[in-house]
Scaffold this active site. Structure first.
Site, mmCIF file in Angstrom:
data_model
loop_
_atom_site.group_PDB
_atom_site.id
_atom_site.type_symbol
_atom_site.label_atom_id
_atom_site.label_comp_id
_atom_site.label_asym_id
_atom_site.label_seq_id
_atom_site.Cartn_x
_atom_site.Cartn_y
_atom_site.Cartn_z
ATOM 1 N N PHE A 1 101.073 2.412 -14.562
ATOM 2 C CA PHE A 1 101.860 2.263 -15.783
ATOM 3 C C PHE A 1 102.268 0.811 -16.010
ATOM 4 O O PHE A 1 102.737 0.137 -15.083
ATOM 5 C CB PHE A 1 103.162 3.084 -15.692
ATOM 6 C CG PHE A 1 102.971 4.562 -15.667
ATOM 7 C CD1 PHE A 1 102.944 5.299 -16.840
ATOM 8 C CD2 PHE A 1 102.838 5.244 -14.458
ATOM 9 C CE1 PHE A 1 102.794 6.682 -16.811
ATOM 10 C CE2 PHE A 1 102.687 6.617 -14.415
ATOM 11 C CZ PHE A 1 102.660 7.343 -15.605
ATOM 12 N N ASP A 2 102.127 0.368 -17.245
ATOM 13 C CA ASP A 2 102.879 -0.801 -17.671
ATOM 14 C C ASP A 2 104.350 -0.374 -17.680
ATOM 15 O O ASP A 2 104.652 0.823 -17.640
ATOM 16 C CB ASP A 2 102.418 -1.220 -19.067
ATOM 17 C CG ASP A 2 103.251 -2.353 -19.626
ATOM 18 O OD1 ASP A 2 103.400 -3.385 -18.941
ATOM 19 O OD2 ASP A 2 103.783 -2.194 -20.743
ATOM 20 N N PHE A 3 105.264 -1.318 -17.738
ATOM 21 C CA PHE A 3 106.682 -0.938 -17.687
ATOM 22 C C PHE A 3 107.370 -1.096 -19.042
ATOM 23 O O PHE A 3 107.705 -0.113 -19.697
ATOM 24 C CB PHE A 3 107.401 -1.750 -16.612
ATOM 25 C CG PHE A 3 108.768 -1.220 -16.295
ATOM 26 C CD1 PHE A 3 108.922 0.077 -15.844
ATOM 27 C CD2 PHE A 3 109.893 -2.003 -16.449
ATOM 28 C CE1 PHE A 3 110.177 0.601 -15.560
ATOM 29 C CE2 PHE A 3 111.155 -1.501 -16.166
ATOM 30 C CZ PHE A 3 111.298 -0.204 -15.720
ATOM 31 N N ASP A 4 107.539 -2.343 -19.493
ATOM 32 C CA ASP A 4 108.200 -2.581 -20.782
ATOM 33 C C ASP A 4 107.433 -1.938 -21.923
ATOM 34 O O ASP A 4 106.230 -2.137 -22.059
ATOM 35 C CB ASP A 4 108.285 -4.088 -21.066
ATOM 36 C CG ASP A 4 109.321 -4.777 -20.210
ATOM 37 O OD1 ASP A 4 110.057 -4.094 -19.498
ATOM 38 O OD2 ASP A 4 109.398 -6.024 -20.257
ATOM 39 N N ASP B 1 101.328 -0.028 -23.565
ATOM 40 C CA ASP B 1 101.675 -0.089 -24.990
ATOM 41 C C ASP B 1 101.096 -1.304 -25.688
ATOM 42 O O ASP B 1 101.388 -1.556 -26.856
ATOM 43 C CB ASP B 1 103.205 -0.112 -25.152
ATOM 44 C CG ASP B 1 103.815 -1.423 -24.656
ATOM 45 O OD1 ASP B 1 104.614 -2.027 -25.394
ATOM 46 O OD2 ASP B 1 103.489 -1.848 -23.538
#
Length: 211
Positions: A6-9, A161
């Site tokens: 996963f990306d975070f932000d 995202d």
């Protein structure tokens, strides 16, 4: 064995308002009246170094420090988790899915966000900008995560995202998923041809069972 990166932000934690307000603070001080919140949207995704090398090439270190100071001071009041994130992570963990975070933030800032969410225990580890020589869209952070997890590429999905996340996944040879709640919008992400588009975090439960 299957794994999710996963990306975070903007993917797990809604930091969009925090990031935009932080950029507005530091840029308004340096370039009064020249930037709007809409202008700052394009700075979401790239590393701070990349962004400030474009804006203030002779003041990169100073601008990053100003950014980080204001960002840290206002972090907890301006961030919130996206709908469905924690229940979905819980179910994925129960299914035996390995999970890690691959971000362009520093690892200590990722950890701060995870603490706030109460989500640290879902992840094997988190890879930040301080763990790699090259950030997304370079494949290095994704490949490092795969190596650390000890899984085969064909059983991995990179989720994010922004186009950096999709391109990093493709460059590393793994499947990719975009999130429809991205600030830049679903149509923007579709340009980069992710294998999956998630309308809600819970869509991942269907995806992992299909693989």
């Amino acid at each position: 064995m299957k794994a999710l990166l996963f990306d975070f932000d903007g993917t797990l934690l809604d930091t969009n308002e925090l990031i935009i307000q932080t950029f507005m603070h530091v840029l308004e001080e340096r370039f009064p009246g020249q930037y709007s919140p809409k202008d700052c949207m394009k700075f979401i995704g790239p590393s701070l170094k990349e962004t400030f090398e474009q804006i203030t090439p002779n003041e990169v270190t100073e601008m990053i420090e100003k950014y980080r100071q204001w960002n840290a001071a206002h972090h907890d009041e301006l961030v919130k988790e996206f709908d469905g994130v924690l229940p979905t992570l819980e179910k994925l963990k129960e299914l035996g899915i390995k999970m890690a975070i691959v971000s362009t933030k520093r690892s200590d800032t990722i950890e701060k966000g995870l603490d706030l969410m109460g989500a640290k225990h879902f992840f094997e580890f988190w890879i930040g900008i301080d763990h790699v020589q090259h950030v997304k869209p370079h494949p290095e952070p994704v490949l490092l995560a795969i190596e650390k997890l000890g899984v085969d590429k064909e059983h991995v999905i990179m989720i994010g995202d922004n186009y950096h996340d999709i391109e990093a996944g493709k460059n590393a040879g793994v499947k990719t998923a975009g999130v429809a709640w991205a600030l830049k919008g679903e149509e923007f992400l579709r340009q980069f041809n992710p294998d999956y588009m998630l309308n809600n975090m819970s869509d991942l439960l269907t995806v992992v069972k299909e693989l």
